[in-house]
Design a protein around this motif. Structure first.
Motif, PDB file in Angstrom:
ATOM      1  N   GLY A 138      22.101  43.059  35.996  1.00 17.40           N
ATOM      2  CA  GLY A 138      22.055  42.828  37.441  1.00 17.40           C
ATOM      3  C   GLY A 138      23.243  42.060  37.984  1.00 17.40           C
ATOM      4  O   GLY A 138      23.289  41.756  39.171  1.00 17.40           O
ATOM      5  N   VAL A 139      24.212  41.712  37.112  1.00 13.49           N
ATOM      6  CA  VAL A 139      25.434  41.066  37.612  1.00 13.49           C
ATOM      7  C   VAL A 139      26.214  42.103  38.429  1.00 13.49           C
ATOM      8  O   VAL A 139      26.303  43.263  38.043  1.00 13.49           O
ATOM      9  CB  VAL A 139      26.305  40.576  36.420  1.00 13.49           C
ATOM     10  CG1 VAL A 139      27.697  40.162  36.887  1.00 13.49           C
ATOM     11  CG2 VAL A 139      25.605  39.421  35.703  1.00 13.49           C
ATOM     12  N   SER A 140      26.756  41.701  39.566  1.00 15.55           N
ATOM     13  CA  SER A 140      27.571  42.622  40.376  1.00 15.55           C
ATOM     14  C   SER A 140      29.039  42.445  40.019  1.00 15.55           C
ATOM     15  O   SER A 140      29.469  41.352  39.641  1.00 15.55           O
ATOM     16  CB  SER A 140      27.389  42.335  41.852  1.00 15.55           C
ATOM     17  OG  SER A 140      26.055  42.532  42.197  1.00 15.55           O
ATOM     18  N   VAL A 141      29.773  43.542  40.152  1.00 14.11           N
ATOM     19  CA  VAL A 141      31.191  43.515  39.808  1.00 14.11           C
ATOM     20  C   VAL A 141      31.965  44.174  40.946  1.00 14.11           C
ATOM     21  O   VAL A 141      31.602  45.268  41.379  1.00 14.11           O
ATOM     22  CB  VAL A 141      31.445  44.284  38.486  1.00 14.11           C
ATOM     23  CG1 VAL A 141      32.924  44.275  38.128  1.00 14.11           C
ATOM     24  CG2 VAL A 141      30.629  43.679  37.342  1.00 14.11           C
ATOM     25  N   VAL A 142      33.006  43.514  41.440  1.00 11.43           N
ATOM     26  CA  VAL A 142      33.847  44.132  42.475  1.00 11.43           C
ATOM     27  C   VAL A 142      35.250  44.275  41.900  1.00 11.43           C
ATOM     28  O   VAL A 142      35.781  43.336  41.312  1.00 11.43           O
ATOM     29  CB  VAL A 142      33.813  43.326  43.800  1.00 11.43           C
ATOM     30  CG1 VAL A 142      34.159  41.866  43.605  1.00 11.43           C
ATOM     31  CG2 VAL A 142      34.747  43.932  44.846  1.00 11.43           C
ATOM     32  N   GLY A 143      35.836  45.462  42.034  1.00 10.28           N
ATOM     33  CA  GLY A 143      37.136  45.731  41.445  1.00 10.28           C
ATOM     34  C   GLY A 143      36.995  45.882  39.941  1.00 10.28           C
ATOM     35  O   GLY A 143      35.890  46.081  39.447  1.00 10.28           O
ATOM     36  N   PRO A 144      38.083  45.832  39.170  1.00 13.42           N
ATOM     37  CA  PRO A 144      39.445  45.594  39.640  1.00 13.42           C
ATOM     38  C   PRO A 144      40.052  46.847  40.256  1.00 13.42           C
ATOM     39  O   PRO A 144      39.487  47.932  40.138  1.00 13.42           O
ATOM     40  CB  PRO A 144      40.190  45.208  38.358  1.00 13.42           C
ATOM     41  CG  PRO A 144      39.468  45.951  37.280  1.00 13.42           C
ATOM     42  CD  PRO A 144      38.031  46.008  37.701  1.00 13.42           C
ATOM     43  N   GLU A 145      41.209  46.650  40.902  1.00 13.17           N
ATOM     44  CA  GLU A 145      41.894  47.762  41.541  1.00 13.17           C
ATOM     45  C   GLU A 145      43.149  48.127  40.771  1.00 13.17           C
ATOM     46  O   GLU A 145      43.591  47.361  39.914  1.00 13.17           O
ATOM     47  CB  GLU A 145      42.290  47.347  42.960  1.00 13.17           C
ATOM     48  CG  GLU A 145      41.081  47.187  43.851  1.00 13.17           C
ATOM     49  CD  GLU A 145      41.405  46.481  45.151  1.00 13.17           C
ATOM     50  OE1 GLU A 145      42.584  46.100  45.332  1.00 13.17           O
ATOM     51  OE2 GLU A 145      40.495  46.321  45.958  1.00 13.17           O
ATOM     52  N   ILE A 156      45.368  49.701  36.294  1.00 14.90           N
ATOM     53  CA  ILE A 156      44.143  49.066  36.769  1.00 14.90           C
ATOM     54  C   ILE A 156      44.080  47.634  36.226  1.00 14.90           C
ATOM     55  O   ILE A 156      44.515  47.385  35.110  1.00 14.90           O
ATOM     56  CB  ILE A 156      42.889  49.878  36.355  1.00 14.90           C
ATOM     57  CG1 ILE A 156      41.636  49.264  36.952  1.00 14.90           C
ATOM     58  CG2 ILE A 156      42.748  50.017  34.843  1.00 14.90           C
ATOM     59  CD1 ILE A 156      40.554  50.252  37.252  1.00 14.90           C
ATOM     60  N   GLY A 157      43.585  46.729  37.043  1.00 12.21           N
ATOM     61  CA  GLY A 157      43.472  45.353  36.558  1.00 12.21           C
ATOM     62  C   GLY A 157      43.689  44.310  37.641  1.00 12.21           C
ATOM     63  O   GLY A 157      43.403  43.137  37.437  1.00 12.21           O
ATOM     64  N   ARG A 158      44.207  44.746  38.811  1.00  9.10           N
ATOM     65  CA  ARG A 158      44.416  43.770  39.900  1.00  9.10           C
ATOM     66  C   ARG A 158      43.075  43.307  40.450  1.00  9.10           C
ATOM     67  O   ARG A 158      42.174  44.116  40.649  1.00  9.10           O
ATOM     68  CB  ARG A 158      45.132  44.449  41.071  1.00  9.10           C
ATOM     69  CG  ARG A 158      46.609  44.532  40.957  1.00  9.10           C
ATOM     70  CD  ARG A 158      47.105  45.435  42.062  1.00  9.10           C
ATOM     71  NE  ARG A 158      46.971  44.796  43.371  1.00  9.10           N
ATOM     72  CZ  ARG A 158      47.937  44.082  43.937  1.00  9.10           C
ATOM     73  NH1 ARG A 158      49.101  43.954  43.338  1.00  9.10           N
ATOM     74  NH2 ARG A 158      47.767  43.526  45.108  1.00  9.10           N
ATOM     75  N   MET A 159      42.986  42.035  40.730  1.00  7.37           N
ATOM     76  CA  MET A 159      41.749  41.529  41.342  1.00  7.37           C
ATOM     77  C   MET A 159      41.547  42.196  42.713  1.00  7.37           C
ATOM     78  O   MET A 159      42.517  42.450  43.432  1.00  7.37           O
ATOM     79  CB  MET A 159      41.837  40.009  41.512  1.00  7.37           C
ATOM     80  CG  MET A 159      40.533  39.400  41.992  1.00  7.37           C
ATOM     81  SD  MET A 159      40.555  37.597  41.980  1.00  7.37           S
ATOM     82  CE  MET A 159      41.339  37.246  43.547  1.00  7.37           C
ATOM     83  N   ALA A 160      40.300  42.488  43.051  1.00 11.37           N
ATOM     84  CA  ALA A 160      39.994  43.038  44.386  1.00 11.37           C
ATOM     85  C   ALA A 160      40.544  42.078  45.438  1.00 11.37           C
ATOM     86  O   ALA A 160      40.625  40.868  45.215  1.00 11.37           O
ATOM     87  CB  ALA A 160      38.485  43.176  44.540  1.00 11.37           C
ATOM     88  N   ASP A 161      40.901  42.624  46.591  1.00  8.97           N
ATOM     89  CA  ASP A 161      41.408  41.788  47.685  1.00  8.97           C
ATOM     90  C   ASP A 161      40.380  40.730  48.074  1.00  8.97           C
ATOM     91  O   ASP A 161      39.190  41.026  48.093  1.00  8.97           O
ATOM     92  CB  ASP A 161      41.614  42.661  48.932  1.00  8.97           C
ATOM     93  CG  ASP A 161      43.029  43.167  48.982  1.00  8.97           C
ATOM     94  OD1 ASP A 161      43.853  42.665  48.197  1.00  8.97           O
ATOM     95  OD2 ASP A 161      43.279  44.063  49.806  1.00  8.97           O
ATOM     96  N   PRO A 162      40.823  39.539  48.444  1.00 11.76           N
ATOM     97  CA  PRO A 162      39.870  38.513  48.893  1.00 11.76           C
ATOM     98  C   PRO A 162      38.886  39.054  49.943  1.00 11.76           C
ATOM     99  O   PRO A 162      37.684  38.778  49.873  1.00 11.76           O
ATOM    100  CB  PRO A 162      40.779  37.426  49.459  1.00 11.76           C
ATOM    101  CG  PRO A 162      42.005  37.517  48.590  1.00 11.76           C
ATOM    102  CD  PRO A 162      42.190  38.980  48.317  1.00 11.76           C
ATOM    103  N   ALA A 163      39.367  39.875  50.885  1.00 12.72           N
ATOM    104  CA  ALA A 163      38.453  40.384  51.926  1.00 12.72           C
ATOM    105  C   ALA A 163      37.393  41.293  51.313  1.00 12.72           C
ATOM    106  O   ALA A 163      36.223  41.284  51.728  1.00 12.72           O
ATOM    107  CB  ALA A 163      39.237  41.132  52.992  1.00 12.72           C
TER     108      ALA A 163
END
Ligand code: C5P
Length: 393
Positions: A138-145, A156-163
């Motif tokens: 149930g952990v959520s994951v955003v990115g990487p981009e 691939i590997g850049r952190m998702a944008d702060p926004a």
């Protein structure tokens, strides 16, 4: 909300103060928790200044129980950036510093990770396995981009944008649906003509699967009833997938659980008609004549649920209209006794069948109206879930 922003030791840590700034600007209270390695990239002074609160970095600074008081204070713990090491430790339950101890003390569906690392590290089987394990809890994951990486390569590997991290937090809902059961329909239906042919449509099931994921991430148990699709089951333990083929099978699967559900979102592209007769052998070509298929109407699953809807149940349908879109969708909302109808845009490139993006307008039974921009289906799903949870219908 009260939000802990965890920072681990990757170069993307320099963007963490921006995440904190955006969260505070959106009205959230923020505390930072950083590992020693993170403090090589971003300073204590910066983090304490942008968050307006003392940094949590030393497990024993205030008596050794701050991980528990912070867990109780926080609605969500966001780790941005989350390194391969942080992900591996959490997937193994290792708690050997302030942040990892806080993470192990926090319920998985209150955790959002924004991974950032070199492509090879992201694709390493250990990282892939660890991320899959965390998602399944149930952990959520955003990115990487994908994009330029600090190591000088592209990938691939850049952190998702702060926004994007901030909108992902909004989408999680922090378990507001825990102990609720929701039903989602997805994909096309196949209506048999004979033993080898069917009438179908181009629906991929992507929107419905994203909705099931968004509901599960908000803590709900989800019955995902899906027509034929090549999509893999979302790897969340709270999603129970039922595969069906025809509209009538879908109706039976849906009716079996609807009575127990708090709500349903029906996004399946159900065939309105099926062949009146279904040959149990392959129909052979006969002479030079054409072939006439007689079609009969399928049951309207959404309308059926609307008729048996109880007080307290929420029913959401989709609409794909070509003219007088909003007026037709509103008429459908009333006729089928819905609480919300999600109007798919046909005008925008990048919205609709098969593609990964969509754009919708959500109409509520009491006149509410919300518009999503063109976003990924995952973001659209999170928007829909957020609206139906919070809206004054
Ligand atoms: O009336 P229309 O087909 O445009 O309604 C679309 C909505 O109704 C979608 O939510 C779809 O999943 C649902 N539907 C259904 N059963 C049908 C046809 C549509 O549940 N037979």
């Amino acid at each position: 909300m009260n939000i802990v922003v965890g920072i681990t030791g990757g170069i993307a840590a320099y963007k963490a103060p921006e995440v904190v700034r955006l969260l505070r600007r959106a009205g959230h209270a923020v505390r930072c928790a950083a590992t020693d390695h993170a403090l090589q990239f971003v300073t204590r002074v910066t983090l304490e200044t942008v968050s307006g609160a003392p940094l949590y970095n030393d497990l024993f600074a205030s008596g050794g129980t701050e991980h528990i008081s912070l867990r109780e204070w926080a609605d969500i713990v966001v780790v941005a950036p989350a390194t391969a090491n942080c992900i591996a430790k959490l997937a193994s339950g290792i708690a050997d510093d302030a942040l990892s101890t806080l993470l192990v003390a926090t319920e998985p569906h209150h955790v959002l990770l924004a991974p950032a690392m070199n492509s090879g590290m992201w694709r390493h089987p250990a990282t892939e396995r660890n991320v899959a394990i965390l998602r399944s809890w149930g952990v959520s994951v955003v990115g990487p981009e994908s994009g330029a990486l600090a190591c000088g390569t592209d990938g691939i590997g850049r952190m998702a944008d702060p926004a994007a991290i901030v909108s992902a937090i909004d989408g999680i809902g922090c378990g507001v649906l825990s102990s609720q059961r929701w039903l989602v329909t997805a994909g096309p239906t196949y209506e048999k003509i004979d033993s080898v042919r069917f009438i179908g449509n181009y629906s991929s099931g992507k929107m419905g699967f994203a909705l099931a994921e968004a509901l599960a991430e908000a803590g709900a148990d989800v019955d995902l009833v899906t027509g034929p699709t090549s999509l893999a089951i979302p790897s969340l333990p709270r999603i129970h997938r039922v595969d069906v083929e025809s509209a009538r099978e879908m109706l039976a699967a849906v009716e079996a659980v609807w009575g127990e559900c708090h709500g349903a979102i029906l996004s399946a592209a159900v065939a309105d008609y099926r062949p009146a007769e279904q040959a149990d052998h392959k129909i052979k070509k006969q002479g030079d004549e054409g072939l006439t298929l007689q079609l009969v109407q399928n049951p309207d699953i959404l309308a059926t649920l609307g008729r048996s809807k109880r007080e307290g149940q929420t029913l959401v349908g989709f609409a794909l209209e070509t003219d007088n879109e909003e007026a037709n969708a509103t008429a459908k909302l009333r006729k089928k006794n819905l609480d919300f109808i999600v109007l798919n845009s046909l005008r925008d490139a990048g919205a609709g069948f098969g593609v990964d993006t969509n754009k919708v307008t959500i109409l509520g039974a009491k006149g509410g109206r919300w518009e999503s921009g063109l976003m990924t289906k995952r973001e659209v799903a999170q928007t829909i879930v957020r609206v139906i949870m919070k809206a004054e219908v």
